[in-house]
Design a protein around this motif. Structure first.
Motif, PDB file in Angstrom:
ATOM      1  N   GLY A   9     -53.062  97.685 138.666  1.00  0.00           N
ATOM      2  CA  GLY A   9     -51.970  98.553 138.227  1.00  0.00           C
ATOM      3  C   GLY A   9     -51.945  98.634 136.721  1.00  0.00           C
ATOM      4  O   GLY A   9     -52.515  97.785 136.036  1.00  0.00           O
ATOM      5  N   HIS A  10     -51.300  99.667 136.196  1.00  0.00           N
ATOM      6  CA  HIS A  10     -51.156  99.747 134.741  1.00  0.00           C
ATOM      7  C   HIS A  10     -49.945 100.578 134.363  1.00  0.00           C
ATOM      8  O   HIS A  10     -49.420 101.333 135.177  1.00  0.00           O
ATOM      9  CB  HIS A  10     -52.423 100.316 134.086  1.00  0.00           C
ATOM     10  CG  HIS A  10     -52.693 101.759 134.395  1.00  0.00           C
ATOM     11  ND1 HIS A  10     -53.262 102.176 135.565  1.00  0.00           N
ATOM     12  CD2 HIS A  10     -52.459 102.882 133.669  1.00  0.00           C
ATOM     13  CE1 HIS A  10     -53.389 103.485 135.556  1.00  0.00           C
ATOM     14  NE2 HIS A  10     -52.898 103.953 134.408  1.00  0.00           N
ATOM     15  N   TYR A  11     -49.541 100.393 133.128  1.00  0.00           N
ATOM     16  CA  TYR A  11     -48.430 101.175 132.587  1.00  0.00           C
ATOM     17  C   TYR A  11     -48.696 101.404 131.105  1.00  0.00           C
ATOM     18  O   TYR A  11     -49.074 100.481 130.391  1.00  0.00           O
ATOM     19  CB  TYR A  11     -47.098 100.424 132.743  1.00  0.00           C
ATOM     20  CG  TYR A  11     -45.980 101.092 131.973  1.00  0.00           C
ATOM     21  CD1 TYR A  11     -45.293 102.177 132.506  1.00  0.00           C
ATOM     22  CD2 TYR A  11     -45.655 100.672 130.682  1.00  0.00           C
ATOM     23  CE1 TYR A  11     -44.299 102.822 131.778  1.00  0.00           C
ATOM     24  CE2 TYR A  11     -44.665 101.310 129.950  1.00  0.00           C
ATOM     25  CZ  TYR A  11     -43.995 102.390 130.504  1.00  0.00           C
ATOM     26  OH  TYR A  11     -43.026 103.031 129.777  1.00  0.00           O
ATOM     27  N   VAL A  12     -48.513 102.645 130.670  1.00  0.00           N
ATOM     28  CA  VAL A  12     -48.541 102.921 129.217  1.00  0.00           C
ATOM     29  C   VAL A  12     -47.267 103.690 128.863  1.00  0.00           C
ATOM     30  O   VAL A  12     -46.790 104.502 129.656  1.00  0.00           O
ATOM     31  CB  VAL A  12     -49.797 103.728 128.781  1.00  0.00           C
ATOM     32  CG1 VAL A  12     -51.053 102.883 128.856  1.00  0.00           C
ATOM     33  CG2 VAL A  12     -49.944 105.013 129.581  1.00  0.00           C
ATOM     34  N   PRO A  13     -46.719 103.435 127.683  1.00  0.00           N
ATOM     35  CA  PRO A  13     -45.507 104.154 127.274  1.00  0.00           C
ATOM     36  C   PRO A  13     -45.765 105.664 127.193  1.00  0.00           C
ATOM     37  O   PRO A  13     -46.908 106.089 127.004  1.00  0.00           O
ATOM     38  CB  PRO A  13     -45.210 103.592 125.874  1.00  0.00           C
ATOM     39  CG  PRO A  13     -45.969 102.324 125.780  1.00  0.00           C
ATOM     40  CD  PRO A  13     -47.169 102.472 126.661  1.00  0.00           C
ATOM     41  N   ASP A  46     -40.952 102.387 123.055  1.00  0.00           N
ATOM     42  CA  ASP A  46     -39.701 102.556 122.303  1.00  0.00           C
ATOM     43  C   ASP A  46     -39.004 101.200 122.134  1.00  0.00           C
ATOM     44  O   ASP A  46     -39.425 100.196 122.716  1.00  0.00           O
ATOM     45  CB  ASP A  46     -38.789 103.594 122.966  1.00  0.00           C
ATOM     46  CG  ASP A  46     -38.421 103.206 124.389  1.00  0.00           C
ATOM     47  OD1 ASP A  46     -38.273 101.991 124.658  1.00  0.00           O
ATOM     48  OD2 ASP A  46     -38.293 104.106 125.236  1.00  0.00           O
ATOM     49  N   ASP A  47     -37.946 101.195 121.327  1.00  0.00           N
ATOM     50  CA  ASP A  47     -37.271  99.929 121.000  1.00  0.00           C
ATOM     51  C   ASP A  47     -36.705  99.222 122.229  1.00  0.00           C
ATOM     52  O   ASP A  47     -36.581  98.000 122.247  1.00  0.00           O
ATOM     53  CB  ASP A  47     -36.128 100.189 119.996  1.00  0.00           C
ATOM     54  CG  ASP A  47     -36.684 100.569 118.632  1.00  0.00           C
ATOM     55  OD1 ASP A  47     -37.895 100.352 118.413  1.00  0.00           O
ATOM     56  OD2 ASP A  47     -35.915 101.097 117.809  1.00  0.00           O
ATOM     57  N   ASP A  48     -36.350  99.992 123.252  1.00  0.00           N
ATOM     58  CA  ASP A  48     -35.736  99.396 124.448  1.00  0.00           C
ATOM     59  C   ASP A  48     -36.762  98.851 125.434  1.00  0.00           C
ATOM     60  O   ASP A  48     -36.384  98.272 126.456  1.00  0.00           O
ATOM     61  CB  ASP A  48     -34.872 100.443 125.177  1.00  0.00           C
ATOM     62  CG  ASP A  48     -33.735 100.903 124.303  1.00  0.00           C
ATOM     63  OD1 ASP A  48     -33.311 100.116 123.437  1.00  0.00           O
ATOM     64  OD2 ASP A  48     -33.279 102.052 124.472  1.00  0.00           O
ATOM     65  N   LEU A 142     -48.159  95.678 120.692  1.00  0.00           N
ATOM     66  CA  LEU A 142     -48.732  95.405 119.366  1.00  0.00           C
ATOM     67  C   LEU A 142     -47.961  96.107 118.261  1.00  0.00           C
ATOM     68  O   LEU A 142     -47.990  95.679 117.105  1.00  0.00           O
ATOM     69  CB  LEU A 142     -50.204  95.829 119.342  1.00  0.00           C
ATOM     70  CG  LEU A 142     -51.130  94.934 120.184  1.00  0.00           C
ATOM     71  CD1 LEU A 142     -52.464  95.605 120.417  1.00  0.00           C
ATOM     72  CD2 LEU A 142     -51.331  93.579 119.517  1.00  0.00           C
ATOM     73  N   SER A 143     -47.249  97.180 118.631  1.00  0.00           N
ATOM     74  CA  SER A 143     -46.513  97.946 117.601  1.00  0.00           C
ATOM     75  C   SER A 143     -45.498  97.074 116.879  1.00  0.00           C
ATOM     76  O   SER A 143     -45.141  97.344 115.750  1.00  0.00           O
ATOM     77  CB  SER A 143     -45.831  99.161 118.227  1.00  0.00           C
ATOM     78  OG  SER A 143     -44.963  98.766 119.260  1.00  0.00           O
ATOM     79  N   LYS A 144     -45.057  95.985 117.538  1.00  0.00           N
ATOM     80  CA  LYS A 144     -44.053  95.159 116.859  1.00  0.00           C
ATOM     81  C   LYS A 144     -44.662  94.150 115.878  1.00  0.00           C
ATOM     82  O   LYS A 144     -43.935  93.548 115.104  1.00  0.00           O
ATOM     83  CB  LYS A 144     -43.096  94.489 117.853  1.00  0.00           C
ATOM     84  CG  LYS A 144     -43.684  93.474 118.782  1.00  0.00           C
ATOM     85  CD  LYS A 144     -42.596  92.958 119.743  1.00  0.00           C
ATOM     86  CE  LYS A 144     -43.199  92.018 120.757  1.00  0.00           C
ATOM     87  NZ  LYS A 144     -42.233  91.612 121.782  1.00  0.00           N
ATOM     88  N   ILE A 145     -45.982  93.961 115.906  1.00  0.00           N
ATOM     89  CA  ILE A 145     -46.606  93.084 114.887  1.00  0.00           C
ATOM     90  C   ILE A 145     -47.558  93.876 113.979  1.00  0.00           C
ATOM     91  O   ILE A 145     -48.334  93.304 113.225  1.00  0.00           O
ATOM     92  CB  ILE A 145     -47.323  91.860 115.506  1.00  0.00           C
ATOM     93  CG1 ILE A 145     -48.501  92.280 116.404  1.00  0.00           C
ATOM     94  CG2 ILE A 145     -46.344  90.985 116.271  1.00  0.00           C
ATOM     95  CD1 ILE A 145     -49.469  91.128 116.707  1.00  0.00           C
ATOM     96  N   THR A 146     -47.511  95.204 114.119  1.00  0.00           N
ATOM     97  CA  THR A 146     -48.363  96.064 113.287  1.00  0.00           C
ATOM     98  C   THR A 146     -47.709  96.278 111.924  1.00  0.00           C
ATOM     99  O   THR A 146     -46.509  96.537 111.844  1.00  0.00           O
ATOM    100  CB  THR A 146     -48.556  97.432 113.987  1.00  0.00           C
ATOM    101  OG1 THR A 146     -49.200  97.207 115.236  1.00  0.00           O
ATOM    102  CG2 THR A 146     -49.394  98.375 113.148  1.00  0.00           C
ATOM    103  N   ASP A 147     -48.510  96.165 110.866  1.00  0.00           N
ATOM    104  CA  ASP A 147     -48.028  96.504 109.523  1.00  0.00           C
ATOM    105  C   ASP A 147     -48.251  98.007 109.349  1.00  0.00           C
ATOM    106  O   ASP A 147     -49.379  98.452 109.115  1.00  0.00           O
ATOM    107  CB  ASP A 147     -48.814  95.709 108.469  1.00  0.00           C
ATOM    108  CG  ASP A 147     -48.373  96.048 107.053  1.00  0.00           C
ATOM    109  OD1 ASP A 147     -47.564  96.994 106.893  1.00  0.00           O
ATOM    110  OD2 ASP A 147     -48.838  95.381 106.112  1.00  0.00           O
ATOM    111  N   TRP A 148     -47.181  98.769 109.474  1.00  0.00           N
ATOM    112  CA  TRP A 148     -47.302 100.237 109.472  1.00  0.00           C
ATOM    113  C   TRP A 148     -47.608 100.803 108.092  1.00  0.00           C
ATOM    114  O   TRP A 148     -47.700 102.015 107.927  1.00  0.00           O
ATOM    115  CB  TRP A 148     -46.052 100.872 110.091  1.00  0.00           C
ATOM    116  CG  TRP A 148     -45.999 100.594 111.561  1.00  0.00           C
ATOM    117  CD1 TRP A 148     -45.287  99.628 112.203  1.00  0.00           C
ATOM    118  CD2 TRP A 148     -46.763 101.262 112.585  1.00  0.00           C
ATOM    119  NE1 TRP A 148     -45.555  99.649 113.568  1.00  0.00           N
ATOM    120  CE2 TRP A 148     -46.451 100.648 113.819  1.00  0.00           C
ATOM    121  CE3 TRP A 148     -47.684 102.318 112.588  1.00  0.00           C
ATOM    122  CZ2 TRP A 148     -47.020 101.052 115.028  1.00  0.00           C
ATOM    123  CZ3 TRP A 148     -48.248 102.732 113.798  1.00  0.00           C
ATOM    124  CH2 TRP A 148     -47.914 102.093 114.995  1.00  0.00           C
TER     125      TRP A 148
END
Ligand code: ACO
Length: 312
Positions: A9-13, A46-48, A142-148
């Motif tokens: 199974g998989h899920y992507v935002p 997303d944030d939620d 990973l978006s939460k540890i990415t240096d944007w």
């Protein structure tokens, strides 16, 4: 009796961030990203939506495909370097949400090789007949540890989750051989810093990956006495199309026999192999009795590969 995968199974935002979108965030361009990495777009949660939410959606999908109930799970292994929190683990959060009341649960930390570490650990428990059904997940936000603000890294990564239910399959199918490895002296090339950002020495990781990934892919095939020509489908860690092509060329297989979800999702770290596997199963790119090679590498440094005969 052999150990294999009963369902995936998989899920992507849903949020798509294209290379053109990245041009508005940092000094980069679509052409550079495509030619250096093979990435065209990535998905960002997303944030939620946290790591355990994505893991849950992928898990539901895999349990349904495997026709296994959450209560029948004996163990949940979640490979991630971006958990909701250091503890409770994502695996425990998932155990509760799924209602997997009989399952033990823990997270596995091996960066992009995490799913391979989880899968091979699961095999041991089934081989010894300790457990019957194990849910293995690779998931990253990973978006939460990415240096944007860092163009060297922010264009590379995306969020998502992939899952597999591991259990007994018929003799001759399932995992035929595996390889796991680590070289902690290379930890300095890929790590999380004091600001929680992912830091990478791209050139050093690239050098390690183009050497290790083809080698591990060939090793698991040679261990079982098969030839490279026997491989039907290759699922490499989706980090960079040039690294993936190095493994593909070493095995001498054509482009259509390699999963390339990197184009649409970027590098999902531990989630990339199970997402690509689940997609390939659902798209019909993998058929019963196909000989697959799954191979990953990542922070640690770590690596892992399996040769697997598809089917139950
Ligand atoms: N846009 C435009 N230019 C860029 C960008 C960008 N996004 N990023 C870097 N550049 C520039 C650099 O600044 C450099 O410019 P300079 O020559 O003026 O200094 C130039 O492009 C070349 O940079 P390199 O780092 O040499 O580029 P390279 O061809 O090595 O590609 C990359 C970089 C894509 C990161 C590559 O090294 C790579 O894929 N490495 C392996 C990454 C990997 O597999 N990581 C897995 C980690 S997953 C995990 O475990 C979490």
């Amino acid at each position: 009796m052999s150990v294999g995968i009963l369902g995936t199974g998989h899920y992507v935002p849903t949020k798509v961030v294209t290379n053109k979108d990245m041009e508005k965030i940092v000094d980069t361009n679509d052409e550079w990203i495509r030619t250096r990495t093979g990435i065209e777009e990535r998905r960002i949660a997303d944030d939620d939506t946290d790591t355990s939410d994505m893991a849950y959606f992928a898990a539901e999908n895999a349990l349904e495909e495997a026709n296994v109930k959450a209560e029948e799970l004996d163990l949940i292994l979640v490979a991630t370097v971006t958990p909701d929190s250091p503890f409770p683990s994502v695996a425990c959060r998932l155990q509760d949400r799924l209602g997997a009341t009989q399952a033990a649960a823990m997270d596995v930390s091996a960066a992009c090789s995490g799913f391979m570490y989880g899968l091979i650990t699961a095999k041991q428990f089934i081989d010894t007949k300790t457990y019957k059904h194990i849910l293995v997940i690779g998931v990253e936000k990973l978006s939460k540890i990415t240096d944007w603000e860092d163009r060297n890294t922010c264009v590379l990564f995306g969020d998502g989750a992939g899952a597999a239910v591991v259990g007994e399959v018929s003799e001759g199918k399932g995992i035929l051989s595996f390889e796991l490895g680590a070289n902690g002296s290379g930890g300095k090339y890929l790590y999380q810093d004091e600001h929680d950002h992912l830091i990478q020495n791209g050139r050093e990781v690239f050098k390690f990956a183009v050497r290790q990934m083809p080698k591990s892919a060939v090793n698991v095939i040679e261990k079982i006495g098969y030839n490279k020509e026997d491989v039907d489908y290759l699922i490499p860690h989706q980090a960079n199309i040039r690294i993936m092509d190095a493994a593909r060329e070493k095995l001498g297989i054509s482009e259509d026999k390699m999963a390339t979800s990197i184009k649409r999702y970027g590098n999902n770290s531990a989630a990339s192999i199970p997402i690509a596997l689940s997609e390939a199963v659902k798209n019909g790119n993998i058929k019963d009795n196909d000989l697959l090679v799954l191979v990953g590498f990542g922070g640690g440094l770590t690596w892992g590969a399996v040769a697997l005969r598809w089917g139950k």
